[in-house]
Design an enzyme around this catalytic site. Structure first.
Site, PDB file in Angstrom:
ATOM      1  CE  LYS A  76      66.099  55.979  56.127  1.00  7.19           C
ATOM      2  NZ  LYS A  76      65.770  54.874  57.043  1.00  7.19           N
ATOM      3  CB  SER A 171      67.548  51.751  55.410  1.00  2.50           C
ATOM      4  OG  SER A 171      66.563  52.327  56.250  1.00  2.50           O
ATOM      5  CB  SER A 195      66.456  51.605  59.480  1.00  2.00           C
ATOM      6  OG  SER A 195      66.273  50.584  58.531  1.00  2.00           O
TER       7      SER A 195
END
Lengths: 528, 516
Positions: A76, A171, A195
């Site tokens: 990420k 996310s 997330s």
């Protein structure tokens, strides 16, 4: 080969069925083909190929570093990567190239993993859709799956297929899409309120949030320091355990990691018998907004445990309903503090205004952050004002303690793991999702996941079945603090029982075949 | 007041941060502007300052001042408080900056063990209660030399609290008497230092050095005035005072300014002020609109700092992972108050002399080395070290370590004096020669300059005889019982011997000759 699990491909590498370079190239081609998913912000092709070359040498010399050697992974874009741009999907950090690796990234590289790239997210991980980053929204690979498309054809109301793509959740949506679309075998997400687990549920993956303190946060650009945990997204529970084995352990650079030795590596036994297990079903998690499909799968899962001899009991987590508002205060306060360093002076974006330092700060931060981030900074600073601190921040901390105690009480009553939904429903189309603002969405979508972060407990979302629409639905298991191995062992048993179907992206590949550079790859079966 | 902090706060990057509270001041309302009126009050409770017995003029109110000090002192450590970066005085700007020091995203603070030990030791030395659990907080403000936008400090639960320090205040006619006073220490906290800003006004640029500031001591003084018995006044804060002298000047000025302001019907604003050392006044900094709200918040990346003592130390604890207060207590050097008491008892020294000996770095050691090597009386040694030796140092602005005279040389000189080989005035002369750093011993100087006392009684008698013959009028005066006349004769004889004769011996000879 691409459709296999990490463990399977690791075995194939060891047996020489494929080389790390071949594997890396296949993943890189697929990344290019699935570019429209917007899963990656940066593809680190050169780095990955060089790492593959080195890995290949090690395999040839019989010096493999272990299960992760030669395995393509994605990270990420809120984990610092040395020499590779790290943006947090924000204008503020566009062009920022960290001079160091996050501990978790370094550990993966030390194990020989290949870094394919940095994945998309909501700006600074603030969101639950992966729709609010400066690089645009991430598309859920399931939007293009055979399973979903066939169901849609049956639905007379479906029209305009292209604009009806689904969100990944967030996310860590880029990481979820990257693993789900077979461009890598595992990805790092971050999990502050769900997330990692939320996009895992929407993308049919295993999404694991380890116990707070088990995995280092050093190099993870923080959202909420006291709740952030690096998350792991994989196709099966065993893969998550392998990655956890590589990541877990104390880090002298993160004083919140624990020193107590934990059994490593995380080899998961195959449970033959669940009769000694006690599964808790928190009654407060049965909320009106819960979709009937998820609810029904949840109760079927409970039945499954019971029918296999486990004790299933209802438990109460009485402070659950306060958790979202409590989270809002604590999260925004830490956000206000953590974002203070982005002032345009040393790194990242800087505006053109130079009449005064203050004016430069203001314009830089206005230009650099999106509305969501600015909104949270504003609320957080309000809660931290001297006159408000006691009434908001301190109260929220007390509520946090009550929420954490709820879990402790449940576990003390004999429960081994809790079983809950991960999300209210399956993934929704983007156009549907953006009808509500980020704050409302986050508050709704984090409802089952976020209390766990307040308590620092390990939790994992396991894909269970496809909805009537042909979309994945996940359920969540929550374990005792630092009982991550026990949690994953139960999850593994459950995973085996439910036999979640593999995503069928053949159609996607066929659609894309016109633009395929490597015709050979198009024929690779994505079925197991 | 800050001497112990100064003493070990000479190197290192980080501030041990002591809030010294109290030290109330009292003065009359008359705006005399004279500092001699100021009395450092005994610091009982700051809110209830002692009332002075000073009389007020008719129609005037008595004013009391309350002063609290925030003392920032650097810890002598090899690396910074929260990062592994080195600490080195006068290193090139930004050459000792870790990723954490630069506040790169994702970096986390790691507490330096040495700094914690230093804080505990300071707390013990200042009679503080050591908190077995203390916490770190973030203090937020935007400033170019604060790259994270917040400073990590210990606001809520600091490492040490409720201490006290005894210090001396000069009093009496010649300011020679030292009165011991006690100041209360509110708290000692570990605090990250900010960077250093260099403002280039010509190019309207600011240069930042993240090596961090390089002062050894920095004091912020909080000052208010009120009428005794009434609530405390509004306080102002005078920032960044970097010497004791400026600190005293700034406090004096600010107390007087506040009194004048209030007596003229004005009001005191709760504001930050700076001290202009050339003009000798404080000025509003006007850099902040309204009151700054630091938005304190717990530092989530540092768990509570837990300290142990012998009773709470967990069995089998790794000594590298725990800090034992009792162990640090054992390594504590003798504290100045104990040393002073010993000096008074052992050498019959006046208390004020013991203060002076300890207030000057290295002076006590010098004194003790002289004592070890000389036969002279301790009182004599004290007098020479505190008057002659210290006087010379002060005059030339030298530290004890820079002294041209070694303890051995002074000891030898005092031996010569003690054995009556030389007179005390000759001894002063020898000392002056020693100060010139010509590498000669006192013995050499004495023989080169022929400074020995005249031991030859016959020659001395001869000299007395000549002097009496040359000054018949003075002899007459002596015989007429003028008590001063004999001294004049003694002086004349001494002069004739180039001050080498013992005046006592001269007197005896003269008295014999004059048959007194």
């Amino acid at each position: 080969m691409l459709g296999r699990t990490l463990r399977e491909v690791s075995a194939a590498l060891k047996q020489g069925q494929i080389t790390p370079t071949e594997l890396c190239q296949k993943c890189l081609s697929l990344i290019k083909k699935t570019k429209f998913l917007n899963a990656y912000i940066t593809v680190s092709e050169e780095v990955a190929l060089k790492q593959a070359e080195e890995s290949e040498k090690r395999y040839k010399n019989g010096q493999s570093l272990g299960d992760l050697d030669g395995i393509p992974i994605a990270v990420k874009d809120n984990f610092s990567t040395s020499g590779i741009e790290t943006t947090c999907a924000s204008n503020m950090l566009k062009g920022y190239i960290p001079p160091y690796n996050a501990t978790v990234v370094q550990k993966l590289l030390d194990q020989g993993a290949l870094l394919m790239g940095k994945t998309n997210l909501d700006e600074f991980a603030m969101g639950s859709g992966s729709t609010d980053g400066v690089f645009g929204p991430v598309k859920n690979p399931w939007s293009y799956s055979k399973q979903y498309r066939e169901k849609r054809k049956q639905n007379p109301h479906s029209e305009n297929e292209d604009s009806d793509w689904l969100i990944t959740g967030g996310s860590s949506g880029g990481s979820a899409a990257a693993v789900s679309a077979f461009t890598c075998y595992a990805a790092l997400g971050s999990d502050t309120g769900g997330s990692t687990r939320n996009p895992a549920a929407h993308c049919g993956l295993v999404g694991f949030k380890p116990s707070y303190g088990l995995v280092s946060r050093h190099g993870l650009i923080p959202l909420v320091n006291s709740m952030d945990v690096p998350g792991i997204l994989t196709r099966c529970v065993d893969d998550a355990a392998i990655v956890l084995g590589a990541l877990a352990g104390p880090d002298p650079r993160d004083s919140t990691t624990v020193h107590d030795p934990i059994n490593k590596p995380f080899m998961l036994p195959s449970l033959a018998d669940v009769s000694k297990l006690c599964i808790g079903i928190p009654k407060e998690y049965l909320v009106p907004e819960l979709s009937s499909e998820v609810q029904s799968l949840w109760s079927k899962a409970a039945d499954l445990f019971e029918s296999e001899g486990a004790k299933v009991i209802e438990v109460s987590l009485p402070h659950t309903s306060y958790s979202i508002v409590c989270y809002h205060v604590l999260c925004t306060s830490e956000v206000a503090s953590n974002m203070a360093r982005f002032d345009g002076l040393q790194y990242g974006h800087r505006c053109d205004i130079d009449v005064s330092t203050e004016a430069m700060y203001a314009a830089t931060r206005r230009e650099g952050f999106n509305d969501v981030v600015r909104g949270r900074i504003l609320s957080g600073n309000f809660f931290l004002l001297k006159e408000n601190y006691e009434n908001y921040f301190v109260k929220a901390q007390k509520v946090r303690r009550l929420i954490a105690n709820d879990f402790i009480n449940a576990f003390n009553s004999g429960v081994d793991v809790l079983l809950t939904p991960t999300t209210l429903s399956e993934a929704v189309p983007y156009l549907e999702f953006i009808k509500e603002d980020n704050r409302t969405r986050s508050a709704q979508d984090d409802i089952f996941t976020q209390a766990v972060n307040m308590a620092g407990l390990p939790a994992v979302s396991i894909p269970v079945a496809l909805s009537n629409q042909g979309l994945p639905i996940g359920l969540q298991f929550i374990g005792r603090a630092f009982c991550d191995q026990q949690l994953l062992t139960v999850a593994k048993w459950f995973e085996k029982q439910v036999q979640f179907p593999v995503i069928q992206l053949q159609e996607l590949m066929d659609d894309c075949s016109a633009v395929l550079e490597n015709e050979k790859l198009a024929s690779v079966s994505l079925k197991q | 007041m800050a001497a112990p902090m100064l003493r070990w706060g000479c190197r290192g990057r980080r501030w041990a941060f002591a809030r010294v509270d109290g030290g109330s001041c009292h003065r009359r309302g008359a705006p005399t502007g004279s500092t001699s009126n100021r009395i450092r009050g005994e610091s009982s409770v700051a809110q209830q300052p002692l009332h002075t017995a000073q009389k007020t003029r008719k129609g005037e109110h008595k004013w009391a001042a309350v002063v609290g000090l925030e003392i920032h002192a650097q810890i002598s450590s090899n690396s910074k408080l929260f990062s592994g970066s080195q600490v080195r005085f006068s290193a090139p700007p930004n050459s000792l900056v870790s990723f954490f020091d630069a506040s790169l995203p994702g970096t986390l603070p790691v507490l330096n063990r040495r700094c914690v030990e230093a804080a505990v030791m300071t707390g013990l030395a200042l009679n503080c209660h050591i908190n077995k659990k203390s916490l770190f907080d973030r203090k937020h403000y935007f400033y170019a030399d604060l790259p994270a936008g917040y400073q990590i400090t210990q606001q809520r639960l600091p490492i040490a609290v409720n201490g006290s320090l005894i210090y001396g205040v000069c009093a009496g006619k010649k300011q020679s008497q030292v009165i011991p006073k006690t100041v209360r220490i509110k708290q000692i906290q570990l605090e990250q230092d900010s960077g250093k800003s260099l403002h280039d006004n010509l190019r309207s640029q600011t240069l930042i050095d993240l090596n961090r500031a390089e002062g050894q001591l920095r004091v912020d003084a909080n000052i208010s005035v009120h009428h005794p018995g009434e609530p405390l006044g509004v306080r102002t804060e005078v920032k960044n005072l970097n010497s004791i002298r400026f600190l005293a000047k700034a406090i004096d000025y600010e107390i007087q300014r506040q009194i004048n302001e209030l007596e003229n019907g004005g009001e005191i604003l709760n504001e930050t002020r700076s001290f202009h050392h050339k003009l000798g006044c404080t000025m509003s900094m006007r850099d902040k609109e309204g009151k700054q709200d630091y938005r304190f918040m717990p530092e989530p990346n540092l768990p509570p700092l837990v300290l142990y003592d012998a009773t709470s130390l967990p069995a089998g604890a790794d000594p590298q992972q725990v800090i034992n207060i009792d162990q640090i207590r054992e390594t504590l050097p003798e504290l100045p108050s104990v040393t002073r008491e010993k000096l008074v008892q052992q050498y019959g020294m006046l208390l004020e002399h013991s203060f002076t000996l300890l207030n000057e770095v290295g002076l006590l050691e010098f004194f003790q080395n002289v004592i070890k090597e000389t036969r002279a009386e301790p009182k004599k040694v004290t007098s020479w070290v505190l008057n002659t030796f210290l006087g010379y140092l002060k005059q030339q602005n030298l530290a004890v370590s820079e002294s041209p005279v070694t303890p051995s040389a002074l000891a030898e000189l005092l031996d010569l004096l003690d054995s009556r080989t030389i007179s005390s005035s000759a001894a002063k002369q020898v000392f002056e020669e020693l100060w010139k750093r010509e590498g000669k011993t006192p013995g050499q100087i004495v023989s080169e300059k022929q400074l020995e006392l005249m031991q030859d009684q016959g020659a001395l008698e001869q000299l007395c005889h000549s002097v009496m013959e040359a000054h018949p009028q003075v002899v007459m005066d002596v015989k007429n019982r003028n008590p001063r006349a004999i001294n004049k004769l003694i002086g004349l004889v001494r002069k004739a011997t180039q001050s080498r004769a013992d005046p006592v011996m001269i007197k005896e000879l003269l008295e014999k000759k004059l048959s007194l």
